[in-house]
Structures are given as C-alpha cells and as structure tokens.
Enzyme design. Structure first.
Site, mmCIF file in Angstrom:
data_model
loop_
_atom_site.group_PDB
_atom_site.id
_atom_site.type_symbol
_atom_site.label_atom_id
_atom_site.label_comp_id
_atom_site.label_asym_id
_atom_site.label_seq_id
_atom_site.Cartn_x
_atom_site.Cartn_y
_atom_site.Cartn_z
ATOM 1 N N LYS A 1 -1.587 -1.784 -3.111
ATOM 2 C CA LYS A 1 -0.691 -0.796 -3.697
ATOM 3 C C LYS A 1 0.020 -1.301 -4.947
ATOM 4 O O LYS A 1 -0.532 -1.290 -6.038
ATOM 5 C CB LYS A 1 0.303 -0.307 -2.637
ATOM 6 N N ASP B 1 1.229 -7.124 7.415
ATOM 7 C CA ASP B 1 0.678 -6.140 6.491
ATOM 8 C C ASP B 1 1.769 -5.802 5.481
ATOM 9 O O ASP B 1 2.728 -5.098 5.787
ATOM 10 C CB ASP B 1 0.245 -4.906 7.290
ATOM 11 N N PHE C 1 0.208 1.573 10.600
ATOM 12 C CA PHE C 1 -0.889 2.063 9.755
ATOM 13 C C PHE C 1 -1.454 0.886 8.988
ATOM 14 O O PHE C 1 -0.730 0.224 8.230
ATOM 15 C CB PHE C 1 -0.417 3.144 8.776
#
Length: 424
Positions: free
Chosen positions: A273, A244, A153
C-alpha cells in the site's frame, strides 16, 4: 468488510458515447467490485476530480495507499527519471536501486532482509511460505500451523484468504488451505488455549500472524499487553511472530511501523500500500535468523524492478526529509478530536471513535438502521470520499500530507452527510 463488496448497483448512467458509461464499462471489466457512482480522472494533493469536473476531498487515498497524495512532485520526478533510464529487468541480475530500497527499509525497521513483490497479498503469501519453510527446516515440524485472528484481512490469494479470519471472503472458494487456526483478536487467554489445544493434537504452532491494527476488521488497534505477551510466548516456544503491516506501515499510524505502537518487534513483517505511494509494490521483511529462503525458494517476475523501487525509495526519503510523521500525529489528533466532538453531538448514531495516526474509524451504533455504506454515499454527495471498514464502521485514511484546513473541511462535510442521512 472490504469496500469493493459493498456497492452492487451499476455506477455511471452517462452518455453512451462515454468510455466511462456504467453499461459499457461492465461489458468489458469483470464485476468483482461494486463501484460508487463517480469516475475519477485526476488528482492533486488531497483532492480528486471526476469526469464531470466535480471536486472531492480524498480521505480514502486508494485505501491507505497514496502516502504523498496525488501528483506529488517528488513522485513525478522519480517516475520520469526512472522510465527514461531502465524500468524493468529480471531479478536474474542485480538491481542497484532495489538494494538501496532494501537498505533504507532495514535501517528504518527491525528487519535485516527484504523480499520484493507486487502487493500486500503477495507479501503475506511470502511470509506464510517463509514461516512454513522455517518450521520444516529449523523446527522439524511436519505439519506447521499458523494462528491468525478473526476479523483479520490478509489478502485474496488462496493462502492469504484462508489466513483471513472472515468466512465471507472464503465463500465459494473451498477447499481452503490447511494449516490455519483462528482466535479472537486482543484475547490472550483464547490464544494461549489455542496453542495448548493444537499442541495436544500434534498440530504444532509455527507462527502467529496478526495485524498491529485491524483495518478491514473495523479499525481496531492492538492491545499493548496482548502483543507483549504474544512476543513472550513466541520467544519461549520458538514460534515466529508475523505482523501484517500492509495497511498500517509506512508512517500511517504516526510511527514508521505499526508494531512500534506496541513496543515489540516481529520476526517477519509485510508492507505494501503506502510503500509505493500508489505504485504497486510489496515487501516481506524478516530478521536474518529466519531467512531460510535460497535461490529457487521464492520469486516474483515484477517484484522489485527498477521502476517501482525508484518510486518507493523516493516516497521513503520524502517521509523522512519532510517530517511527515509529525504531520500524521498532529492531523490524526485533530481528526480524532473532531470525530469525537461529532460523536458527542450525535450519541444516538455514533458508538465509538478509535484509531492511530491517520487511520481512524467511526463506529455507528449497532441498533440503528444507518450503515457505513449509506453514510459513505452521503459523504460523497457532500464532496468527501470515505471508505467503509465493515457494515458499521467508516474509515478515515487520507494522504499523510493532509493539512489542518483539509481535516476541518472533511469534518464539516461529514457532519453535513450525517444531517442529510437523518433527514431521509
């Protein structure tokens, strides 16, 4: 599976005069999320309260985002101070606190340079653009390919959703962006075969883009030997390695960066995040040799403005000053030990417990009817907020300041939720 796709029923059935009424909310807000039947209005540390005054233990943390929990005094002070001085100016000017944040990040990682944006998807988009530009200018590749993993993702923009190796996220948005090829995660033979096949068809690989641990893909940690061989392949072939770190970076895994668990260094990596502790910020970081961006190559109106950088810097400095990495490792070990004990107690329901630091997953057995979303709903009833990571995996990503008592309380609530699911 992304949690916002899992719950479809409208949530609040409260008084129509309430601005939080499900019907009223959905009249004005696009229904791109399936929302759980609670409305949260305040938080403190690892606890949050809904509009009815009910307390919950938050083991979602904005999906691995609220690094220091809710209403942390350091963040309150940083927000208050910065909003009273200068909150936004254009990147047409030097922003001193942006430089301070970039300095902290590069001094605490393998990177040399940083580009700031607003989210993980934008950070990954920047990494993709940088890799393509590097391929064109330094490698003379006309049609660069980027290899990513199945069940990955990487975001919701058109390029990052194409990079995401899950067809369900791409449905309805074709045609996808060209230039991506998918391989199974943690399978080095499949990766090497894919590189050879692409080369044979004159589709040269410019970059390999992976998560150090797949979050949305089921909390699946990367295999050390797999990543070390990939680093070797990239060095041999001049391929860029992009990691990532949007979900696993910023101490979430018990180390500052996920790649440190794999004993390698990427050429480019991304963060978001937890970087801002809940304030929207993303960063794409790289080594100097592949920094081919120049004025006009890439930009972000809000990226790296004084407000977000001041807050993010306060988060970074607090992680270091308060020894939070040690807490992540201690509480992570406690949590996995507790989850494993529950798995032993319910072997007919639970297949596996896995994770690093304070990103952990509990996988339910494939042959049972119980789904992750049903267990999450049951946990909410017991005062514990959890988040799915696919139809059979429940994810535990509390704030990094979580205490031993709060971990014990979460484990008790989880077991109570399991009991309630079995009795239905």
């Amino acid at each position: 599976m992304s949690p916002e796709t899992l719950v479809k029923e409208p949530f609040l059935q409260s008084d129509e005069s309430s601005p939080f009424s499900g019907d009223r909310f959905d009249s004005y807000v696009m229904t791109t999320y399936g929302r759980f039947p609670i409305a949260l209005e305040r938080g403190q540390g690892c606890r949050v309260w809904d509009t009815e005054g009910r307390e919950y233990l938050d083991f979602v943390a904005g999906i691995a985002t609220c690094t220091l929990g809710h209403a942390h005094p350091v963040m309150i002070e940083a927000v208050t101070r910065q909003i009273q001085t200068l909150h936004h100016v254009s990147n047409l000017y030097y922003i001193p606190v942006q430089g301070e944040l970039a300095k902290w990040l590069t001094e605490h990682s393998c990177a040399d340079r940083a580009f700031f944006c607003n989210s993980g998807a934008e950070a990954n988009e920047g990494a993709i653009k940088l890799a393509r530009k590097y391929a064109h200018e330094k490698l003379n590749i006309a049609n660069p390919m980027i290899i990513t993993a199945r069940d990955s993702f990487h975001g919701r923009t058109l390029a990052t959703v194409t990079a995401t190796g899950q067809p369900k996220y791409q449905k309805g948005f074709s045609p996808m962006m060209p230039g991506f090829h998918y391989v199974p995660y943690n399978d080095i033979e499949a990766l090497e075969s894919a590189i050879a096949e692409l080369d044979a068809n004159e589709r040269q690989v410019a970059a390999i883009m992976l998560e150090a641990l797949q979050g949305e893909g089921g909390v699946r940690p990367g295999d050390i030997a797999y990543f070390q061989r990939i680093r070797q392949i990239c060095d041999e072939k001049g391929i860029l390695l992009i990691l990532d770190e949007v979900q696993v970076g910023m101490a979430r895994t018990g180390k500052m960066w996920g790649y440190e668990n794999l004993d390698i260094e990427p050429d480019i990596f991304t963060s978001a995040k937890g970087l801002g502790g809940g304030i929207p910020i993303g960063a794409m970081l790289c080594k100097s040799f592949c920094d081919v961006f120049e004025p006009g190559s890439h930009a972000s109106t809000f990226g790296g403005n004084p407000f977000v950088c001041a807050v993010a810097l306060s988060v970074c400095q607090t992680l270091e000053a308060e020894g939070i990495l040690a807490n992540v490792n201690e509480r992570g070990e406690q949590l996995r030990k507790g989850l494993s004990a529950i798995a032993v107690k319910y072997p007919h329901l639970i297949a596996e417990v896995r994770g690093w630091g304070l990103i952990n997953g509990m996988e339910l057995k494939a042959d049972i009817e119980l789904t992750s979303i049903e267990l999450v709903k049951a946990a909410i009833e017991k005062g514990l907020l959890l988040v799915p990571a696919g139809p059979k995996v429940v994810r535990f990503v509390p704030p990094l300041i979580v205490t031993a008592a709060e971990v014990d309380r979460a484990l008790e609530a989880l077991e109570n939720a399991i009991v309630s699911c079995e009795s239905r």
